[in-house]
Scaffold this motif. Structure first.
Motif, PDB file in Angstrom:
ATOM      1  N   ILE A 110      18.626  69.495   7.316  1.00  0.00           N
ATOM      2  CA  ILE A 110      20.627  69.374   7.659  1.00  0.00           C
ATOM      3  C   ILE A 110      21.220  68.484   8.509  1.00  0.00           C
ATOM      4  CG2 ILE A 110      22.168  70.093   8.424  1.00  0.00           C
ATOM      5  CD1 ILE A 110      21.747  71.263   5.194  1.00  0.00           C
ATOM      6  N   LEU A 111      20.063  68.241   9.688  1.00  0.00           N
ATOM      7  CA  LEU A 111      19.668  66.486  11.287  1.00  0.00           C
ATOM      8  C   LEU A 111      20.082  66.031   9.946  1.00  0.00           C
ATOM      9  CD1 LEU A 111      21.024  66.296  14.348  1.00  0.00           C
ATOM     10  CD2 LEU A 111      18.251  66.910  14.469  1.00  0.00           C
ATOM     11  N   MET A 112      18.981  65.153  10.140  1.00  0.00           N
ATOM     12  CA  MET A 112      18.159  64.021   9.574  1.00  0.00           C
ATOM     13  C   MET A 112      19.573  63.924   7.637  1.00  0.00           C
ATOM     14  SD  MET A 112      16.283  63.726  12.213  1.00  0.00           S
ATOM     15  CE  MET A 112      15.728  61.683  11.258  1.00  0.00           C
ATOM     16  N   GLU A 113      19.073  64.844   7.013  1.00  0.00           N
ATOM     17  CA  GLU A 113      20.103  64.622   6.236  1.00  0.00           C
ATOM     18  C   GLU A 113      20.956  63.889   5.879  1.00  0.00           C
ATOM     19  OE1 GLU A 113      20.338  68.111   3.342  1.00  0.00           O
ATOM     20  OE2 GLU A 113      18.486  67.645   3.142  1.00  0.00           O
ATOM     21  N   ASN A 114      22.072  64.687   7.420  1.00  0.00           N
ATOM     22  CA  ASN A 114      23.241  63.489   8.050  1.00  0.00           C
ATOM     23  C   ASN A 114      22.761  62.348   8.132  1.00  0.00           C
ATOM     24  OD1 ASN A 114      24.851  66.449   6.851  1.00  0.00           O
ATOM     25  ND2 ASN A 114      24.700  67.585   9.042  1.00  0.00           N
ATOM     26  N   SER A 115      21.599  62.172   8.940  1.00  0.00           N
ATOM     27  CA  SER A 115      22.088  60.460   9.421  1.00  0.00           C
ATOM     28  C   SER A 115      21.150  59.425   8.481  1.00  0.00           C
ATOM     29  CB  SER A 115      21.087  61.134  11.060  1.00  0.00           C
ATOM     30  OG  SER A 115      21.914  62.585  11.772  1.00  0.00           O
ATOM     31  N   LEU A 116      19.834  59.350   7.657  1.00  0.00           N
ATOM     32  CA  LEU A 116      19.125  59.111   7.222  1.00  0.00           C
ATOM     33  C   LEU A 116      18.970  59.598   6.178  1.00  0.00           C
ATOM     34  CD1 LEU A 116      16.710  58.115  10.186  1.00  0.00           C
ATOM     35  CD2 LEU A 116      18.690  56.880   9.679  1.00  0.00           C
ATOM     36  N   GLY A 117      19.210  60.423   5.387  1.00  0.00           N
ATOM     37  CA  GLY A 117      19.032  60.943   3.928  1.00  0.00           C
ATOM     38  C   GLY A 117      17.540  62.012   4.160  1.00  0.00           C
ATOM     39  N   THR A 118      16.853  61.844   2.986  1.00  0.00           N
ATOM     40  CA  THR A 118      15.982  63.376   2.700  1.00  0.00           C
ATOM     41  C   THR A 118      14.676  62.319   3.621  1.00  0.00           C
ATOM     42  OG1 THR A 118      15.844  62.118   0.570  1.00  0.00           O
ATOM     43  CG2 THR A 118      17.709  64.259   0.709  1.00  0.00           C
ATOM     44  N   GLY A 119      14.557  61.627   3.549  1.00  0.00           N
ATOM     45  CA  GLY A 119      13.162  60.643   3.920  1.00  0.00           C
ATOM     46  C   GLY A 119      11.949  60.761   2.778  1.00  0.00           C
ATOM     47  N   GLU A 120      10.669  60.766   3.496  1.00  0.00           N
ATOM     48  CA  GLU A 120       9.825  60.301   2.975  1.00  0.00           C
ATOM     49  C   GLU A 120       8.750  61.470   2.408  1.00  0.00           C
ATOM     50  OE1 GLU A 120       7.713  57.379   3.405  1.00  0.00           O
ATOM     51  OE2 GLU A 120       9.844  55.847   3.999  1.00  0.00           O
ATOM     52  N   ASN A 121       7.487  61.723   2.427  1.00  0.00           N
ATOM     53  CA  ASN A 121       6.422  62.437   2.713  1.00  0.00           C
ATOM     54  C   ASN A 121       5.928  62.012   3.666  1.00  0.00           C
ATOM     55  OD1 ASN A 121       3.196  63.195   2.378  1.00  0.00           O
ATOM     56  ND2 ASN A 121       4.338  64.990   0.487  1.00  0.00           N
ATOM     57  N   ALA A 122       5.180  62.494   4.447  1.00  0.00           N
ATOM     58  CA  ALA A 122       4.848  61.612   6.380  1.00  0.00           C
ATOM     59  C   ALA A 122       2.843  61.981   6.105  1.00  0.00           C
ATOM     60  CB  ALA A 122       4.791  63.758   7.174  1.00  0.00           C
ATOM     61  N   ASN A 123       2.982  62.059   4.937  1.00  0.00           N
ATOM     62  CA  ASN A 123       1.358  61.471   4.403  1.00  0.00           C
ATOM     63  C   ASN A 123       1.301  60.196   5.050  1.00  0.00           C
ATOM     64  OD1 ASN A 123       0.304  64.206   3.272  1.00  0.00           O
ATOM     65  ND2 ASN A 123       0.688  63.303   1.286  1.00  0.00           N
ATOM     66  N   GLY A 124      -0.565  59.355   6.218  1.00  0.00           N
ATOM     67  CA  GLY A 124      -0.611  58.720   6.393  1.00  0.00           C
ATOM     68  C   GLY A 124       0.476  57.567   7.449  1.00  0.00           C
ATOM     69  N   LYS A 125       1.160  58.743   7.762  1.00  0.00           N
ATOM     70  CA  LYS A 125       2.414  58.195   8.968  1.00  0.00           C
ATOM     71  C   LYS A 125       2.292  58.816  10.309  1.00  0.00           C
ATOM     72  CE  LYS A 125       5.441  56.382   6.000  1.00  0.00           C
ATOM     73  NZ  LYS A 125       5.408  54.968   5.472  1.00  0.00           N
ATOM     74  N   GLU A 126       0.939  59.415  10.070  1.00  0.00           N
ATOM     75  CA  GLU A 126       0.813  60.334  11.737  1.00  0.00           C
ATOM     76  C   GLU A 126       0.203  58.761  12.435  1.00  0.00           C
ATOM     77  OE1 GLU A 126      -0.357  63.772   8.929  1.00  0.00           O
ATOM     78  OE2 GLU A 126      -0.322  60.958   8.953  1.00  0.00           O
ATOM     79  N   SER A 127      -0.632  57.815  11.433  1.00  0.00           N
ATOM     80  CA  SER A 127      -0.858  56.935  12.728  1.00  0.00           C
ATOM     81  C   SER A 127      -0.206  55.786  13.264  1.00  0.00           C
ATOM     82  CB  SER A 127      -1.819  55.846  11.713  1.00  0.00           C
ATOM     83  OG  SER A 127      -0.981  55.365  10.211  1.00  0.00           O
TER      84      SER A 127
END
Length: 401
Positions: free
Chosen positions: A337-354
Motif C-alpha cells: 500500500i505504501l509503495m502503490e501510493n508512491s510508485l505503483g505496483t512495482g515489478e518482480n525482483a528477480n535479478g534486481k538484488e545485484s
C-alpha cells in the motif's frame, strides 16, 4: 402525484450474532447537495434507523460511523454496490451514497447488507432512502448564517522533517502539526475556546483518506457535561501530493460549519528520505503514523551505512497487536500500500538484488522492486530462522542509486 421509488439499505443484516445495546452504531451525516437530499428522521434503538429523501435531480450524502473505525464489505470482498439509480461505497468508517440524475418513474427496492464487527458480535444500522421522481423534490428553508463567534479555522503550525534535515518544503514522512483557531486565527493552547461549546463535535477528515479524527467533543447528560478538545494535533501522511483536509463542526448529527485546508507534500529522494550526510554515531528511528489512515504504522530507520554504502529500512509496526499469523500478511500489505501510493505496483525482483550493496547476506527473499531517479527499493521477505530469533515478516529496503 409523483411515483416514489423507495430503497432501504440495510447496513448489516441481522443474523445469529447478538448485538450489545452498549455497542450500537453511532452516526453523523453530511448532505452534500441540500437542494436535492433531505433528512427526515432517525430512531434511537439498538439498531438505529435513519431516513432520508432525495429527488430525481441527483445528489450525494456521506454517513460517518463515530464508534467503529472499519465497516465490513457489502458482500464477499466488495466495498461498492450499484443498483443503477443509486450507488453505495464503504470507505473505512464512512458510507458514501450517490444518486445520479434520473427521470424514471419506476418503483425500485433494494436491500444492502453491511456489517461492523464488535469483537465476536456485530452491530447494525438501517438506512432508509426514499426517492421522489420529480423536478421539485425536497426543499429546506435557507439556513441562518452562523454568528462569527462560533466559526473556526484550521492552520498548519509547523512540520518536523524526517531525519531532522533542513528542508523548506514538507514531505509525506515529516510530522505535520495542525491547530484549530477562532475565525480570526487566534490560538488558545490551554483554555477551551468558546466556539467549541456550540458544537457536539468537531471532526478532522481528508479527501481519499479512510478515517477521521475527533478534535473536540461535548458530552452532555442529565448528570454532567464534559468537553474534550485537542487544539493541536500531528500526523504523517505516507504519500506525496496535495491533501485537502476538512474540519467540520457537527450539531445534532448535522454539519453546521466547515473549513478546509490544503497542504502539498513533496518527495525528496523518496517520500521523506534525503541521501546526504550519514549519521553513524547516533541513528534514531521514528514510528510514523497517520491519524486519517490508522490501518498501518511504520518504523522508519535513519540512514546508516554498510561499508560506507548508505541504506535505510521501513518496517511495518504491529500497532494493533495482531497475532503473529495475522500480522505476517499485514506486513506485506502495508509495504505494498505504501509503495502503490508512491510508485505503483512495482515489478518482480528477480535479478534486481545485484543492484543493491547492503542487503542481508542470508535469511531474506526479494519479492518486489521499485525505483525513481535517485533511489532503489526492494520489498524483502524475511524468513524465520531455525533458532526462532527472527520473526517472519515483510519490509522495505532502500538504497540510493
Amino acid at each position: 402525484m409523483p411515483f416514489m421509488a423507495i430503497i432501504c439499505l440495510l447496513l448489516t443484516a441481522c443474523d445469529k450474532d447478538e448485538v450489545s445495546p452498549a455497542n450500537s452504531m453511532k452516526w453523523s451525516y453530511e448532505i452534500l447537495t441540500p437542494a436535492n437530499v433531505k433528512f427526515l428522521k432517525s430512531t434511537a434503538e439498538v439498531s438505529p434507523a435513519y431516513f432520508f429523501e432525495t429527488n430525481g435531480k441527483g445528489g450525494d450524502m456521506v454517513m460517518t460511523c463515530e464508534n467503529f473505525d472499519v465497516l465490513n464489505p457489502i458482500s464477499a470482498d466488495s466495498y461498492a454496490y450499484d443498483c443503477g439509480w443509486a450507488t453505495l461505497k464503504v470507505e473505512g468508517n464512512q458510507v458514501k451514497i450517490h444518486f445520479p440524475p434520473s427521470t424514471s418513474d419506476e418503483v425500485a427496492h433494494e436491500e444492502i447488507q453491511i456489517s461492523a464487527n464488535d469483537g465476536e458480535r456485530k452491530a447494525y444500522t438501517l438506512i432508509c432512502l426514499s426517492r421522489a421522481i420529480n423536478n421539485d423534490g425536497p426543499t429546506d428553508p435557507q439556513p441562518e448564517e452562523l454568528p462569527e463567534e462560533v466559526k473556526f479555522k484550521m492552520i498548519m503550525a509547523e512540520y518536523t522533517p524526517f531525519m531532522r534535515i533542513e528542508s523548506p518544503l514538507p514531505a509525506p514522512l515529516d510530522l505535520i502539526t495542525f491547530r484549530i483557531t477562532d475565525i480570526n486565527g487566534e490560538y488558545s493552547p490551554i483554555d477551551i475556546p468558546e466556539f467549541t461549546h456550540y458544537y457536539d463535535s468537531i471532526v478532522w477528515s481528508a479527501d481519499d483518506f479512510p478515517h477521521t479524527f475527533k478534535v473536540a467533543e461535548n458530552k452532555v447528560s442529565a448528570e454532567s457535561a464534559e468537553t474534550h478538545i485537542t487544539t493541536q494535533w500531528s500526523s504523517h501522511f505516507f504519500k506525496s501530493g496535495t491533501v485537502k483536509s476538512h474540519l467540520k463542526g457537527y450539531r445534532n448529527g448535522k454539519v453546521e460549519y466547515e473549513t478546509s485546508h490544503r497542504i502539498t507534500l513533496y518527495d525528496r529522494d523518496f517520500l521523506g528520505l534525503e541521501w546526504g550526510a550519514i549519521n553513524l554515531q547516533k541513528p534514531t528511528n521514528l514510528t510514523a503514523y497517520c491519524l486519517l489512515d490508522r490501518n498501518y504504522e511504520y518504523k522508519l530507520y535513519d540512514i546508516v551505512a554498510k561499508g560506507y554504502n548508505p541504506y535505510s529500512r521501513f518496517v511495518p509496526v504491529n500497532h494493533k497487536l495482531l497475532p503473529d499469523a495475522d500480522f505476517l500478511p499485514t506486513t506485506k500489505k502495508a509495504v505494498m500500500i505504501l509503495m502503490e501510493n508512491s510508485l505503483g505496483t512495482g515489478e518482480n525482483a528477480n535479478g534486481k538484488e545485484s543492484l543493491f550493496k547492503c542487503l542481508p547476506e542470508k535469511g531474506v527473499v526479494a519479492e518486489r522492486y521499485w525505483e525513481n531517479e535517485t533511489t532503489r527499493m526492494l520489498m524483502l521477505h524475511r524468513l524465520p530462522d531455525e533458532e526462532g530469533l527472527a520473526e517472519e515478516s515483510y519490509y522495505l529496503h532502500i538504497e540510493p542509486k
